[in-house]
Each structure stands twice: as C-alpha cells, then as structure tokens.
Scaffold this motif. Structure first.
Motif: not given
Length: 185
Positions: A51-58, A60-69, A82-93
């Motif tokens: 439930g990542c929504g528009n990535g606003e929590l991401a 804050h979290i992604a910078p301390i993660c080797g990999q973020y999904t 995807r715009r908020a965290v360009p290096g993240g991986h996002f899946v529609q489920l």
C-alpha cells in the motif's frame, strides 16, 4: 477477501495522485518521520511496502534500503511513487495477492490493513510469516474512523493475532499508532 473494491480505490485517486495531502500535510510528514524512527535498525537490504500509495512514505524509507519495492492497487498512485522514488521497484497488485519475491528484511504495512476483510488479513499474515519469517514488520494504523468495514485497531489486532511474532508498540500519537515485530531466527 478485500473489504474495499478496486473501483473505490481508483475513485480516491480520480482527482489527483495525493488524495490525503501527504505532500503538504505537516501531520502526514511528521507521521512519516515517526514511522522511520520506529524502525528497529538503521538500514535494511530489501524493503517491501504494501500500500505504498504515491510514494511519500517511501521517500523517507528508501534511502536506508539497499532495495525498495512498493505495492499498490492503483496505477495513478504508482506513477506518482515512481516519480517520488525513481530507484524503487513498484508493482501493481490488489491485495490479498501473491507478493513480490525477494529477500525482504523489512515489510511495511502503513494504513492498509483496514482495506482488507478478516480472511484477507489472515491470508496476508500467513503469506508474510511463511515467506519472510526473519523480516521485521512495521504496521501503522489510523485510530479514527476508517470509512471501511474494519477500523484500524480491529484490523491491527487481527493481523497481529494471525502472525507468530511478538509485537510491541513502537510509536504513534493521538491519531495513529505504530507497532513493530522483529523477525524470527
């Protein structure tokens, strides 16, 4: 197994990619900082946020993660994430569903559990426990009326009870609560 239909979620995003004002709300930004502060470790190798929504929590979290999904049901939200965290991986489920694989050592469920029904919550907990027994789990819930059949406390109690982990309160305030469970060895 979902208490809320996909069309309801899509309607929430019909007028834009920030229906709750995550980007501009001082309350939401403070909650995101508190969520990060509630984590048990300073860094993680692989994080899965449901439930990542528009990535606003991401943000804050992604910078301390080797990999973020991040996982969400609504494509509009995922485009913003995807715009908020360009290096993240996002899946529609649309949950409950088989979750993306990976060696996740942190799984975040922020204000999502009350979108599921009790059977969906139990299925999600069983999947997480079965696939990632060593992952730290972090749940954030809204304490007010969710507008859904399940309220935050009830959904959290169901999820906590369906896992085999020891839980403790890790933060929160008058309007929200953060609970954390360490992974099992």
């Amino acid at each position: 197994m979902s208490a809320v239909h996909l069309d309801h979620l899509e309607t929430l995003y019909a007028n834009g990619d920030d229906p709750w004002g995550f980007r501009t709300s001082a309350y939401e930004q403070a909650k995101f900082r508190a969520t990060r502060a509630a984590l048990g470790r300073p860094a993680y190798s692989s994080t899965l946020e449901l439930g990542c929504g528009n990535g606003e929590l991401a943000r804050h979290i992604a910078p301390i993660c080797g990999q973020y999904t991040g996982v969400d049901a609504v494509e509009t939200a995922l485009q913003a994430a995807r715009r908020a965290v360009p290096g993240g991986h996002f899946v529609q489920l649309f949950l409950p569903a088989p979750l993306p694989g990976g060696p996740h050592d942190l799984i975040i469920l922020s204000e999502i559990l009350y979108f599921l029904d009790p059977d969906g919550i139990r299925a999600l907990a069983a999947q997480i426990d079965g696939r990632w027994p060593g992952a730290e789990l972090l749940c954030v819930i809204w304490l007010g009326h969710s507008g859904n059949p399940l309220q935050g406390r009830d959904a959290l109690d169901l999820f906590r009870g369906a896992t085999s982990r020891a839980w403790h309160r890790a933060g929160g305030g008058a309007r929200y609560r953060i609970d954390r469970a360490e992974g099992r060895a």
